[in-house]
Design a protein around this motif. Structure first.
Motif, PDB file in Angstrom:
ATOM      1  N   LEU A  61       0.827  -1.205   0.000  1.00  0.00           N
ATOM      2  CA  LEU A  61       0.000   0.000   0.000  1.00  0.00           C
ATOM      3  C   LEU A  61       0.863   1.258   0.000  1.00  0.00           C
ATOM      4  O   LEU A  61       0.540   2.253  -0.666  1.00  0.00           O
ATOM      5  N   PHE A  62       1.961   1.218   0.755  1.00  0.00           N
ATOM      6  CA  PHE A  62       2.861   2.368   0.855  1.00  0.00           C
ATOM      7  C   PHE A  62       3.377   2.777  -0.527  1.00  0.00           C
ATOM      8  O   PHE A  62       3.551   3.965  -0.806  1.00  0.00           O
ATOM      9  N   TYR A  63       3.611   1.788  -1.367  1.00  0.00           N
ATOM     10  CA  TYR A  63       4.207   2.062  -2.680  1.00  0.00           C
ATOM     11  C   TYR A  63       3.191   2.070  -3.826  1.00  0.00           C
ATOM     12  O   TYR A  63       3.580   2.176  -4.986  1.00  0.00           O
ATOM     13  N   ASP A  64       1.906   1.959  -3.515  1.00  0.00           N
ATOM     14  CA  ASP A  64       0.920   1.804  -4.590  1.00  0.00           C
ATOM     15  C   ASP A  64       0.305   3.146  -4.975  1.00  0.00           C
ATOM     16  O   ASP A  64      -0.269   3.845  -4.126  1.00  0.00           O
ATOM     17  N   THR A  65       0.388   3.479  -6.265  1.00  0.00           N
ATOM     18  CA  THR A  65      -0.169   4.751  -6.717  1.00  0.00           C
ATOM     19  C   THR A  65      -1.705   4.752  -6.713  1.00  0.00           C
ATOM     20  O   THR A  65      -2.307   5.805  -6.909  1.00  0.00           O
ATOM     21  N   LYS A  66      -2.314   3.586  -6.456  1.00  0.00           N
ATOM     22  CA  LYS A  66      -3.775   3.593  -6.277  1.00  0.00           C
ATOM     23  C   LYS A  66      -4.161   4.465  -5.087  1.00  0.00           C
ATOM     24  O   LYS A  66      -5.318   4.863  -4.957  1.00  0.00           O
ATOM     25  N   THR A  72      -1.065   8.951  -9.540  1.00  0.00           N
ATOM     26  CA  THR A  72       0.295   9.303  -9.965  1.00  0.00           C
ATOM     27  C   THR A  72       1.311   9.163  -8.840  1.00  0.00           C
ATOM     28  O   THR A  72       2.504   9.092  -9.097  1.00  0.00           O
ATOM     29  N   GLN A  73       0.842   9.171  -7.598  1.00  0.00           N
ATOM     30  CA  GLN A  73       1.769   9.152  -6.467  1.00  0.00           C
ATOM     31  C   GLN A  73       1.360   8.100  -5.444  1.00  0.00           C
ATOM     32  O   GLN A  73       0.193   7.738  -5.329  1.00  0.00           O
ATOM     33  N   SER A  74       2.375   7.655  -4.693  1.00  0.00           N
ATOM     34  CA  SER A  74       2.139   6.821  -3.522  1.00  0.00           C
ATOM     35  C   SER A  74       2.839   7.491  -2.351  1.00  0.00           C
ATOM     36  O   SER A  74       3.503   8.521  -2.517  1.00  0.00           O
ATOM     37  N   CYS A  75       2.725   6.902  -1.176  1.00  0.00           N
ATOM     38  CA  CYS A  75       3.496   7.407  -0.027  1.00  0.00           C
ATOM     39  C   CYS A  75       4.975   7.436  -0.398  1.00  0.00           C
ATOM     40  O   CYS A  75       5.720   8.347  -0.044  1.00  0.00           O
ATOM     41  N   GLY A  76       5.388   6.384  -1.152  1.00  0.00           N
ATOM     42  CA  GLY A  76       6.788   6.233  -1.499  1.00  0.00           C
ATOM     43  C   GLY A  76       7.304   7.281  -2.470  1.00  0.00           C
ATOM     44  O   GLY A  76       8.508   7.376  -2.703  1.00  0.00           O
ATOM     45  N   SER A  77       6.418   8.075  -3.070  1.00  0.00           N
ATOM     46  CA  SER A  77       6.883   9.116  -3.993  1.00  0.00           C
ATOM     47  C   SER A  77       7.667  10.186  -3.244  1.00  0.00           C
ATOM     48  O   SER A  77       8.658  10.708  -3.755  1.00  0.00           O
TER      49      SER A  77
END
Lengths: 384, 273
Positions: A61-66, A72-77
């Motif tokens: 979830l942290f890395y998912d752009t959903k 376009t972005q995730s937490c990881g962006s």
């Protein structure tokens, strides 16, 4: 809506009798903290126990752009592993292009923060904090406001998530929920531990872990005398001490509220010691003029890879940070931060020679945990 | 403002509810959103607003109410026990006058609060615009409707927006009013917010209010009376209720709330009509 609510309440009661086996199964995979003896485990909320399945779901979830409105972005962006979960930017940029007034903080060891984000005494649970970037509008970060149903639909339609959520939340009737999303991300962040630097190995008794220069820098950091003869001239550890290298710390067993906020003399726009409007730290919450410019002292772990520095990214390098503290505040055309009336008494300025400066910076580099930056357990599962 | 009768004594409704059935009656309160003399219509432009006669296209108008009480003929304030539905849960109700005319909002609207009171005669009304502290700072992610609407989340203060009135679609010409508790403090040990210096719950009390004929009117023109809407002073767009947001002064005054050195008073946003 009403019937669903009642079923959710009743279900745990109905299922209670038959849960023995699954409880035993999950207990057999009880979470184990991988921590040195010098570090206590984080505080874990009773309603969100750790599990491997939950942490792994949280990683996805942290890395998912959903998890952004326009995907376009995730937490990881803004929290990238290679730079200790920061983003190299002075000020973060949200999914719609809006510039954030603040610099992205490292989320490594976020489970130990006495308060989350740069200067907000109200946000103390990772589960609650996650809602701010997801749904906040001032500024827009992930831009999910009003899209909670769409978000859940995206995850339910995914081929991977239904099973992952069911495994992470085995007792939930409807495991894909906003609550489980924030809990999984929080669990992943609590697992984002970073205590494997050469400084940690030194603390565990490895006398070869730090070079002579780094050892001299460490002594200066923790109150040693400078060549000019001053004792504890640098005062670093008063704000950046303890196992976290931040005095704003919480952990399992902690009995006190250890939130702290300091003004370090970056700005001084008027006689009240104002900072640029809308970015004045604790004052933005309390409206107490004495709180102008007060921010949480961030952990200095991995500080060498998280440039630029300060709440607004306004200092580019560690060398300039040391010079800022040596001067005792920053001189700008708009005012002299050294004279800020709210400035911490620990920031008095000091004389430091070039060798000492190099030693101090060498020590700060020894706080980097290279394993954190590459550990596959924390990496982006969507990267090729 | 016309509507069907409100104080329906429904003895039939109470059939399944045991002893209290014979002694309770239905109660319904009508709410309306106005902009001066005109009813609020999502997406409509209104002119001559505030001190500077500004024009705004209003696209959102929602608020929570709590602690609704009616005054009986003995002069006692009696809690209205709210029905549970998508707009009401526990002691909280959401009034919602927007219909998703823009990008935000929900198509469903709600212009009334429904519940039960002990059988009797009532002639007064009081309530607060807000969400009770315990629920304002509970885990938003597990709350049922109407406390699960992310557009009413206000997580930077760990609470909800009690009032949300937006103009425009998040452009620089917008003027937004978001009100909630500010100056909140938390404690990691306690696991959440422990207190808020500025609760910002708006108290409304009318000694005479006839629910059969009267409506609770929330008037945007009265809210922004005295405010310079064309001259946004602080960093935030409009009034985001931050104690530092100087645009908020006149609006807080009209809500009867203290703001900085400015004392609280009597609210003029709500009226009984």
């Amino acid at each position: 809506m009403k019937p669903v609510f009642h079923i959710l309440i009743l279900l745990p009661l109905l299922l209670g009798a038959g849960c023995g086996d699954s409880e035993a199964a999950s207990a057999s995979r009880a979470w184990v903290w991988d921590l040195p003896e010098t570090v206590p485990p984080p505080r874990v909320p009773e309603d969100n126990p750790m599990s491997e399945a939950k942490v792994e779901l949280g990683r996805f979830l942290f890395y998912d752009t959903k998890l952004s409105g326009n995907q376009t972005q995730s937490c990881g962006s803004c929290h990238q592993q290679a730079v200790a979960f920061t983003d190299r930017l002075a000020q973060a940029e949200g999914s719609t292009g809006e510039e954030h007034p603040r610099s992205s903080m490292s989320v490594a060891n976020a489970g130990y923060a006495a308060s989350l984000t740069w200067a907000n005494p109200a946000v103390v649970r990772l589960e609650d904090q996650a809602l701010v970037p997801m749904f906040g509008t001032d500024p827009v970060e992930l831009g999910l406001e009003g899209m909670e149903d769409e978000l859940l639909r995206r995850l339910r339609d995914d081929e991977r998530y239904p099973e992952m959520f069911a495994e992470a939340f085995p007792k939930a009737l409807d495991p894909i929920s906003l609550d489980s999303i924030t809990k999984a991300i929080a669990a992943f962040q609590r697992a984002l531990l970073s205590f494997d630097s050469r400084y940690d190995r030194w603390n565990e008794g490895d006398e070869t872990a730090l070079t002579a220069s780094e050892q001299r820098g460490m002594a200066l950091f923790f109150g040693g005398s400078t060549a000019a003869g001053a004792t504890d001239a640098l005062e670093c550890f008063h704000c950046h001490g303890g196992f976290l290298l931040s005095q704003s710390v919480d952990h399992d067993g902690n009995e006190f509220n250890q939130q702290t906020f300091f003004n370090n003399g970056l700005y001084n726009l008027d006689e009240d010691g104002s900072y640029p409007e809308g970015n004045e730290g604790l004052f933005d919450i309390t409206n107490d003029p004495a709180d102008k410019g007060k921010f949480k002292p961030p952990s200095l772990r991995n500080i060498a890879v998280t440039a630029p520095y300060m709440h607004d990214g306004s200092i580019a390098t560690l060398e300039e940070v040391v010079e800022h503290y040596a001067r005792g505040g920053r001189l700008l055309e708009s005012g002299d931060g050294k004279e800020n009336p709210n400035k911490s008494s620990f920031i008095k300025g000091f004389f430091i020679n070039e060798q000492e400066k190099a030693d101090l910076i060498a020590f700060l580099h020894a706080l980097t945990d290279n394993k954190l930056l590459t550990d596959p357990a924390f990496s982006d599962p969507f990267a090729e | 403002m016309k509507r069907l009768g409100t104080w329906m004594a429904l003895s039939a409704l109470a059939l399944g509810c045991g002893d209290s059935s014979s002694s309770s009656q239905r109660a319904e309160l009508a709410f309306a959103a106005m902009v001066g003399a005109e009813p609020f219509v999502c997406g409509q432009e209104y002119s001559d607003l505030g001190a500077d006669g500004a024009s705004l296209v209003l696209s959102d108008f929602r608020f929570y109410v709590q602690d609704i009480e009616l005054k009986n003929d003995a002069g006692e304030w009696v809690p209205l026990k709210l029905d549970e539905n998508e707009f009401q849960n526990g002691d909280v109700a959401l009034l919602d006058f927007e219909n998703k005319c823009g990008d935000l909002g929900t198509e469903e609207m709600n212009e009334r609060v429904v519940g039960t009171v002990p059988a009797g005669q009532y002639d007064g009304l009081r309530f607060k615009m807000g969400v009770p502290f315990e629920r304002n700072h509970a885990n938003h992610s597990t709350e049922p409707s109407p406390l699960n609407l992310t557009q009413m989340f206000w997580n930077w203060q760990g609470g909800y927006k009690f009032l949300r009135i937006d103009s425009g679609q998040f452009s620089t010409n917008d003027w937004r009013m978001h009100l909630g508790s500010t100056g909140c403090e938390g404690d990691a040990q306690a696991g959440g917010v422990t207190s808020c210096a500025n609760p910002n719950r708006v108290e409304v009390e009318w000694d005479t209010f006839d629910a059969d004929t009267d409506t609770v009117v929330a008037d945007y023109a009265a809210l922004v009376d005295g405010a310079n809407l064309g001259d946004d002073q602080a960093a935030d767009v409009g009034c985001m209720a931050k104690p530092t947001d100087t645009d908020c002064g006149p609006l807080f005054q009209n809500l009867g709330l203290p703001f900085g050195d400015q004392p609280g008073g009597t609210q003029s946003f709500f009226s009984a009509e």
